[in-house]
Motif scaffolding. Structure first.
Motif, PDB file in Angstrom:
ATOM      1  N   VAL A  83      -8.421  -0.759  -2.471  1.00  0.00           N
ATOM      2  CA  VAL A  83      -8.199  -1.449  -3.742  1.00  0.00           C
ATOM      3  C   VAL A  83      -7.190  -2.581  -3.559  1.00  0.00           C
ATOM      4  N   GLY A  84      -6.182  -2.353  -2.727  1.00  0.00           N
ATOM      5  CA  GLY A  84      -5.196  -3.394  -2.472  1.00  0.00           C
ATOM      6  C   GLY A  84      -5.716  -4.473  -1.548  1.00  0.00           C
ATOM      7  N   MET A  85      -6.387  -4.066  -0.460  1.00  0.00           N
ATOM      8  CA  MET A  85      -6.867  -5.030   0.519  1.00  0.00           C
ATOM      9  C   MET A  85      -7.978  -5.907  -0.061  1.00  0.00           C
ATOM     10  N   THR A  86      -8.821  -5.328  -0.882  1.00  0.00           N
ATOM     11  CA  THR A  86      -9.877  -6.128  -1.493  1.00  0.00           C
ATOM     12  C   THR A  86      -9.282  -7.218  -2.377  1.00  0.00           C
ATOM     13  N   PHE A 136      -4.198  -7.032 -10.879  1.00  0.00           N
ATOM     14  CA  PHE A 136      -4.154  -8.104  -9.884  1.00  0.00           C
ATOM     15  C   PHE A 136      -4.363  -9.468 -10.541  1.00  0.00           C
ATOM     16  N   VAL A 137      -5.145  -9.515 -11.602  1.00  0.00           N
ATOM     17  CA  VAL A 137      -5.300 -10.759 -12.355  1.00  0.00           C
ATOM     18  C   VAL A 137      -3.952 -11.185 -12.933  1.00  0.00           C
ATOM     19  N   LEU A 157       0.826  -1.201   0.000  1.00  0.00           N
ATOM     20  CA  LEU A 157       0.000   0.000   0.000  1.00  0.00           C
ATOM     21  C   LEU A 157       0.862   1.253   0.000  1.00  0.00           C
ATOM     22  N   ALA A 158       0.625   2.122  -0.983  1.00  0.00           N
ATOM     23  CA  ALA A 158       1.339   3.399  -1.025  1.00  0.00           C
ATOM     24  C   ALA A 158       0.754   4.398  -0.042  1.00  0.00           C
ATOM     25  N   THR A 159      -0.545   4.308   0.233  1.00  0.00           N
ATOM     26  CA  THR A 159      -1.189   5.054   1.321  1.00  0.00           C
ATOM     27  C   THR A 159      -1.968   4.037   2.135  1.00  0.00           C
ATOM     28  N   THR A 160      -2.154   4.312   3.419  1.00  0.00           N
ATOM     29  CA  THR A 160      -2.759   3.285   4.273  1.00  0.00           C
ATOM     30  C   THR A 160      -4.124   3.721   4.803  1.00  0.00           C
ATOM     31  N   VAL A 219       2.421  -5.958  -6.305  1.00  0.00           N
ATOM     32  CA  VAL A 219       1.692  -4.830  -6.883  1.00  0.00           C
ATOM     33  C   VAL A 219       1.651  -3.705  -5.854  1.00  0.00           C
ATOM     34  N   ILE A 220       2.021  -2.495  -6.267  1.00  0.00           N
ATOM     35  CA  ILE A 220       1.879  -1.317  -5.420  1.00  0.00           C
ATOM     36  C   ILE A 220       0.478  -0.767  -5.636  1.00  0.00           C
ATOM     37  N   ALA A 221      -0.323  -0.736  -4.579  1.00  0.00           N
ATOM     38  CA  ALA A 221      -1.692  -0.227  -4.664  1.00  0.00           C
ATOM     39  C   ALA A 221      -1.733   1.219  -4.177  1.00  0.00           C
ATOM     40  N   PRO A 222      -2.486   2.089  -4.845  1.00  0.00           N
ATOM     41  CA  PRO A 222      -2.479   3.496  -4.475  1.00  0.00           C
ATOM     42  C   PRO A 222      -3.239   3.819  -3.195  1.00  0.00           C
ATOM     43  N   TYR A 223      -4.190   2.971  -2.820  1.00  0.00           N
ATOM     44  CA  TYR A 223      -4.927   3.227  -1.580  1.00  0.00           C
ATOM     45  C   TYR A 223      -5.401   1.912  -0.980  1.00  0.00           C
ATOM     46  N   HIS A 224      -5.802   1.999   0.275  1.00  0.00           N
ATOM     47  CA  HIS A 224      -6.046   0.842   1.117  1.00  0.00           C
ATOM     48  C   HIS A 224      -7.007  -0.183   0.502  1.00  0.00           C
TER      49      HIS A 224
END
Length: 310
Positions: A244-247, A226-227, A143-146, A237-242
């Motif tokens: 989208v990455g956590m899901t 993510f696929v 996560l780039a932002t948490t 993968v670097i996710a821009p916010y919590h």
């Protein structure tokens, strides 16, 4: 006092989290699990007494008061004290790291600790920038932002935030997982990576130049990146916010993913779920993710030692 033989020389703290939640229950279950016993590590349980698990460090008694407001603050204070204690022991070398059972963020604040979560609290206590990675056998997401409101994400998603996430990811994958040339993708912020500015300019003006500078794939739309990672194209993968990455990680691996804090001078892992207050005390909580977090913590300590020895 429940421990396992110290066959590996690895000593790890395990915090009970918020004692109102499932932390004490899953810690007790995990310490009795044959997979944890087979790790050959020493586990120092850190948390309040009378929480249902034998403890080596007593932070004070825990007796539910029946007053939800007062219990909220008391539970948060106990959870915060445990993290403080484990961090001190890790920083002075007594522990190789820690595994943390879940805490409640509202309770943590009510208990006097104004941090959005473990990641930010550990950064403050250790005095270093930290980055959150969720990892499983199928996918790794950073996560780039948490823990911030969605409306605050565009302002918080700075070049420095992305660079820090990439640096921590690259270092962690190399040092802790032995991936010498990590393949990292950058997830876009906007739908369709902004569609050439139609849905926002951040992807073209911020993320695309950073991807070129840092040697990343992307920015790639969240509905495809993510696929592709699940198919083995990327190591992280670097996710821009919590969310989208956590899901993505929870859909792919809920119950077997592990939260790893990158950037610390010691190992820290935790399960991929929260306090589950709705089922606490019923004896039905699964310790599976905590067991995996304990396995990964031992693995990471041994990898770090092996790397330092070379």
């Amino acid at each position: 006092m429940r421990t396992v033989d110290d066959r590996t020389g690895v000593t790890l703290g395990i915090t009970l989290g918020d004692p109102r939640g499932i932390g004490p229950e899953i810690v007790g279950k995990a310490l009795s699990d044959s997979r944890v016993e087979a790790l050959g590590a020493f586990w120092q349980v850190i948390g309040p007494s009378e929480a249902g698990v034998p403890v080596h460090v007593d932070l004070g008694p825990w007796r539910p008061s029946g007053d939800a407001g007062r219990d909220l603050a008391a539970g948060g204070r106990m959870a915060g004290l445990a993290v403080e204690r484990a961090t001190r022991l890790a920083l002075d070398g007594t522990l190789d790291g820690m595994v943390t059972a879940p805490l409640d963020k509202a309770a943590l604040k009510a208990g006097g600790y104004d941090y959005p979560g473990h990641t930010e609290m550990l950064a403050a206590l250790a005095g270093v920038p930290t980055t959150m990675m969720l990892a499983s056998d199928r996918l790794r997401v950073v996560l780039a932002t948490t823990h911030i409101a969605l409306r605050d994400v565009p302002d918080a998603l700075t070049a420095d935030a992305v660079r820090q996430a990439v640096q921590a990811t690259t270092s962690g994958l190399r040092q802790d997982l032995g991936i010498t040339a990590p393949r990292i993708a950058l997830c876009a912020l906007n739908p369709h990576a902004g569609d050439h500015g139609r849905f926002g300019h951040e992807d073209d003006e911020l993320l695309a130049p950073l991807a070129r500078e840092l040697g990343l794939a992307g920015p790639l739309s969240a509905d495809t990146v993510f696929v592709r990672a699940l198919r083995g194209e990327f190591d992280a993968v670097i996710a821009p916010y919590h969310d989208v990455g956590m899901t993505a990680i929870k859909v792919a691996s809920f119950g077997s993913a592990v939260n790893v804090t990158l950037g610390l001078p010691f190992v820290r892992t935790s399960p991929d779920h929260g306090t589950a207050l709705d089922i606490a005390g019923q004896g039905i909580a699964s310790a599976e993710s905590l067991v995996r977090a304990m396995e990964m913590a031992v693995e990471l300590v041994l990898r770090r030692r092996s790397g330092a020895a070379r």
